[in-house]
Design an enzyme around this catalytic site. Structure first.
Site, PDB file in Angstrom:
ATOM      1  CB  SER A 219      -0.714   0.359   1.105  1.00 42.00           C
ATOM      2  OG  SER A 219      -0.670   0.253   2.760  1.00 42.00           O
ATOM      3  CE  LYS A 220      -1.988   5.426  -3.642  1.00 44.63           C
ATOM      4  NZ  LYS A 220      -2.049   5.148  -4.812  1.00 44.63           N
ATOM      5  NE  ARG A 221      -2.195   4.498   6.043  1.00 46.22           N
ATOM      6  CZ  ARG A 221      -2.087   5.765   5.878  1.00 46.22           C
ATOM      7  NH1 ARG A 221      -0.841   6.645   5.431  1.00 46.22           N
ATOM      8  NH2 ARG A 221      -3.729   6.271   5.513  1.00 46.22           N
TER       9      ARG A 221
END
Length: 446
Positions: A219-221
């Site tokens: 994910s983006k994180r």
RNA sequence: GACCCUAUCGUCCAGUGGCCUAGGACAUCGCCCUUUCACGGCGAGAACACGGGUUCGAAUCCCGUUAGGGUCGCCA
């Protein structure tokens, strides 16, 4: 002669540019460049609520940083524009009307326009996944009922991805759709849409997804997920391009370090894997260090410039180059540069605690004085002579060279670690070395 | 739930029936080089998910199981 290859990267500006997206863009770009085709950038911004200007900029910045230039698209134009889906409403309207006129689409009770799915058995050949045979009649919704007809326009008039994606691929004459494997299961629907619109479908190449090292969805994180993190993290773009190319593609021999030219010459879909790739930042970091270490000095200086400037160091290339040459094979990231070279550009450099400790050790200042005296007289100021003189001094005083090395290093740099001592002294020059040694002596005298 | 994809060291890949007592790289651990830190060199440990077939022979082909991922949206 076969028609010219046209590929596209069609990101949606809803977040940061993800490495997965960057790799999709790279594979498209590589394929286009390899075969003299056209690489189109199309912005899929049909969901007004989720689009941001910032995300759009991140896409442009990221692609430019990676060196993935587009032949048609935002900011460069082209014959198939506009390249923002938000500006192509009339085109979608026209195609939708065609579907309505032929009874292939209808408005449902809620006011949305739906495409009547044919649900016939269908086959296609994927350049990566091979021959696919799908019995569309078996497709079900989550609740077990037959797959619902696909919405192509919302009740509020907004267009839906699957439809505009297909329409634009037709309008932009895309010949090869290279995208993430998450779309493999959507492909039958897209092919049905192509057929309904009376257009032949493009060739497809579905590339495996990129997962975290532990196999979870990236994910983006997650660290390393955003292309921006490489820009900000002091990576060389060529290293990042090289690394992501290797995620899901292999040159089939044991080559690891491949320039973008080599990548372009060797890329093909036969070398693309079908297995999801786990992302390993450590290997990316290693590759980065390899690139930094071996790249031409001019390129290194150019990449280093922004980081040097950011740290407030002003030096022209003539002054900067020899200093950077000293640390080129030491720094793992460009971000570390100011720390490595700061003391070359100011007399007001700090003394780190461990360095200070070495200078306060009994006898250290005496060695420093002896070395300064010897260096004051030395004829040729170069690394080899400097080293010979220091060793000669150690022999004369019957001590280990380290007795001179450590005080010298810490006195002139304020640190215990740094470039090769003699080369560092050579670049610093006699005058600065002697004055720094003198200053250290007075500063740390008991 | 239905359908689809995948399955080799911790990770990225090589391997397309015999050349595999499975090769390279990152990471890890030793040793060497170096009187800084790195680089580099040498070496070690580390994998064919499981079960059935097919075959003289299977990591490679087939089936099943298991596991992971994906799709089934008025998100893209």
């Amino acid at each position: 002669m076969s028609s010219k290859i046209r590929v596209r990267f069609a990101p949606s500006p809803t977040g940061y540019l993800h490495v997965g997206g960057a790799r999709t863009a790279l594979f498209n770009w590589l394929y286009a460049r390899r075969h003299g085709g056209t690489f189109v950038l199309r912005i899929e911004d049909t969901d007004a609520a989720r689009n941001t200007e910032q995300a759009m900029q991140a896409i442009f910045d990221g692609m430019r940083w990676l060196g993935l230039d587009w032949d048609e698209g935002p900011e460069v134009g082209g014959d198939c524009g506009p390249y923002y889906q938000s500006q192509r409403g009339a085109i979608y309207e026209r195609h939708a009307q065609k579907l309505i006129d032929t009874g292939k689409a209808y408005t449902d009770d809620a006011g949305a326009l739906r495409f009547r799915l044919p649900r016939l058995p269908l086959t296609f050949d994927d350049l990566v996944c091979g021959h696919m045979e799908i019995d569309r009649s078996k497709s079900q919704s989550r609740d077990g009922s037959p797959e619902a007809d696909m919405t192509i326009r919302r009740a509020d008039g907004g267009w839906i991805f699957h439809f505009v994606n297909v329409v634009d691929d037709i309008e932009m004459a895309i010949t090869h759709v290279v995208r993430g494997e998450d779309h493999l299961s959507n492909t039958p629907k897209h092919i049905e849409l192509f057929a309904a619109l009376g257009a032949p479908p493009p060739a497809y190449a579905h590339i495996p997804l990129i997962l975290n090292k532990d196999g979870s969805k990236m994910s983006k994180r997650d660290q390393g997920a955003a292309v921006g993190s490489y820009i900000d993290g002091g990576y060389a773009p060529e290293a990042v391009v090289n690394y992501i190319a290797l995620l899901g593609w292999s040159p089939k021999d044991d080559s690891e370090k491949l320039s973008i030219e080599e990548l372009t010459a060797r890329f093909d879909f036969a070398g693309v894997n079908r297995k999801g790739a786990h992302f390993d930042l450590e290997k990316c970091n290693w590759l980065n260090a390899q690139y930094l270490m071996h790249m031409p000095m001019e390129r290194y200086v150019a990449l280093a410039r922004p980081w040097i400037a950011k740290a407030g160091i002003t030096a022209d290339d003539a002054a900067l180059t020899p200093v950077l040459a000293l640390v080129k094979e030491k720094a793992k990231f460009l971000t570390e540069l100011p720390e490595w070279i700061g003391f070359f550009f100011t007399e007001d450099y700090p003394f780190l605690p461990d360095a200070e400790e070495k200078l306060r050790k009994p006898g250290a200042l005496d060695r420093l004085a002896q070395l300064a005296d010897a260096y004051r007289e030395i004829a040729a100021w170069d690394a080899a002579a400097l080293e010979a003189k220091l060793k000669e001094l150690a022999t004369t005083h019957a001590v280990k060279a380290a007795e001179f090395v450590h005080p010298a290093r810490t006195a002139v740099s304020g640190k215990t670690v740094g470039p090769s001592l003699y080369h560092m002294l050579e670049v610093l020059g006699r005058e600065r070395v002697l004055s720094r040694m003198a200053r250290a002596q007075s500063t740390f005298a008991p």
